[in-house]
Design an enzyme around this catalytic site. Structure first.
Site, PDB file in Angstrom:
ATOM      1  N   GLY A  45       0.805  -1.220   0.000  1.00 21.25           N
ATOM      2  CA  GLY A  45       0.000   0.000   0.000  1.00 21.25           C
ATOM      3  C   GLY A  45       0.837   1.268   0.000  1.00 21.25           C
ATOM      4  N   ASN A  46       2.044   1.188   0.603  1.00 19.45           N
ATOM      5  CA  ASN A  46       2.899   2.391   0.688  1.00 19.45           C
ATOM      6  C   ASN A  46       3.446   2.812  -0.678  1.00 19.45           C
ATOM      7  OD1 ASN A  46       4.545   0.160   0.473  1.00 19.45           O
ATOM      8  ND2 ASN A  46       6.051   0.847   1.974  1.00 19.45           N
ATOM      9  N   LYS A  92     -12.168  -9.203   9.505  1.00 20.29           N
ATOM     10  CA  LYS A  92     -11.527  -8.066   8.835  1.00 20.29           C
ATOM     11  C   LYS A  92     -12.305  -6.780   9.081  1.00 20.29           C
ATOM     12  CE  LYS A  92      -8.436  -6.477   5.910  1.00 20.29           C
ATOM     13  NZ  LYS A  92      -7.013  -6.516   6.171  1.00 20.29           N
ATOM     14  N   LYS A 109      -4.449  -9.551  -0.021  1.00 24.50           N
ATOM     15  CA  LYS A 109      -3.765  -9.248  -1.281  1.00 24.50           C
ATOM     16  C   LYS A 109      -2.574 -10.160  -1.538  1.00 24.50           C
ATOM     17  CE  LYS A 109      -0.705  -6.314  -0.960  1.00 24.50           C
ATOM     18  NZ  LYS A 109       0.759  -6.355  -0.683  1.00 24.50           N
ATOM     19  N   LYS A 129       2.892 -12.039   4.427  1.00 28.79           N
ATOM     20  CA  LYS A 129       3.827 -11.993   3.297  1.00 28.79           C
ATOM     21  C   LYS A 129       4.716 -13.237   3.296  1.00 28.79           C
ATOM     22  CE  LYS A 129       3.883  -6.951   2.940  1.00 28.79           C
ATOM     23  NZ  LYS A 129       2.505  -6.856   3.380  1.00 28.79           N
TER      24      LYS A 129
END
Length: 315
Positions: free
Chosen positions: A12-13, A129, A214, A276
């Site tokens: 997102g960054n 979420k 994601k 991740k």
């Protein structure tokens, strides 16, 4: 090592810092594109995925603020589709301009992507979420009665609506993505984890109120296109163990068994690095001849030149 198939998952960054305006996000992606073009310049075929957490959250707030009988707020699956479209446009535009500046002739295409999830996934029972605005307990109860949604207290900050976060099973547009990739086009796909859909008994697909992680959607996509490399971009050049402690150590080349041991030791933060690492493990387990890399956007040049970053292989 040119002409590899690479899936790059943007954090997102890479899109949104502190300014949520369209202009600021487009400017951030201009810088992002300059780094991504290094891989294309190296002769690699590229699929780019991206997050949309802040963007879909902002869009949801806008819809709720304007919600009325004449102008009703859209459901979450439609908001995911809308942010896939807007971020896809920004990325296409930035990449096309960066390719032009490098004298590279390539087309960039965004695919609005439906990601199939299992309607019996336990995530639909254990909603986890948080999305949307914060409410007081009284407001949350009133909202729950009105809409039937579930609200949970969020880390002492107030009450928020919670939705399912099911695991991705399949990608409906995979043949389209493969075709574009095989024609040498740069593809933007599975934005924000993709639009969550379930398959009905008659085979029809229906959008559902859920958020797909994601990194896991990107990993599934990387498997389905037989990617040689799955790159997960984050805010740091390397994954660390004993992070922020005196004996902090960066991981350079690691295998699945080592990472699984570190997971048991709770080395990776559940909300940030853990998914991740888990997505990287899932990719190399599903495609043992492939490699996964966790690194920063700024480190892509060094990754190409000297395999800098945390590189994960099966064994």
């Amino acid at each position: 090592m040119a002409n590899r198939k690479i899936v790059v998952a943007l954090g997102g960054n890479a899109i949104l810092s502190s300014d949520p305006s369209a202009k600021a996000q487009q400017e951030a992606l201009v810088e992002t594109a300059k780094h991504l073009v290094k891989l294309i310049k190296n002769g690699d075929d590229l699929i780019i995925t991206h997050g949309n957490g802040p963007q879909v959250g902002n869009l949801l707030l806008q819809h709720l603020a304007a919600d009325s009988e004449k102008n009703p707020a859209f459901p979450l699956d439609s908001l995911v589709a809308m942010t896939e479209g807007s971020i896809g446009f920004w990325l296409q535009n930035a990449l096309q301009n960066a390719l032009l500046d490098e004298g590279i002739e390539k087309n960039v295409a965004s695919v609005v992507t439906q990601v199939v999830v299992d309607k019996n996934d336990p995530a639909f029972v254990n909603l986890s979420k948080p999305i949307g605005p914060f409410y007081s307990e009284e407001e949350a109860k009133a909202e729950a009665e009105k809409s039937g949604a579930t609200f949970k207290e969020d880390a002492g900050r107030g009450w928020r609506k919670v939705v399912a976060s099911p695991k991705p099973v399949d990608i409906k547009e995979i043949e389209t993505i493969r075709t574009l990739l095989n024609q040498g086009q740069v593809v933007v796909a599975a934005g924000g984890g993709g639009i969550p859909v379930v398959q009905e008994d008659n085979g029809h697909l229906t959008g559902v109120e859920a958020v797909i992680d994601k990194d896991f959607a990107s990993q599934r996509l990387a498997e389905l296109v037989d990617a040689d490399l799955f790159i997960v971009l984050t805010g740091v050049d390397y994954v660390f163990v004993n992070y922020n402690k005196p004996d902090q150590a960066k991981l350079e080349h690691v295998n699945v068994a080592q990472l699984e041991e570190y997971i048991k030791q709770e080395q990776f933060a559940p909300g940030s690095m853990l998914p991740k690492v888990e997505a990287a493990i899932a990719f190399v387990n599903g495609r043992p001849e492939g490699k996964a890399v966790i690194t920063s956007l700024e480190n892509l040049g060094a990754l190409i030149e000297s395999e800098s970053g945390t590189i994960i292989e099966k064994g």
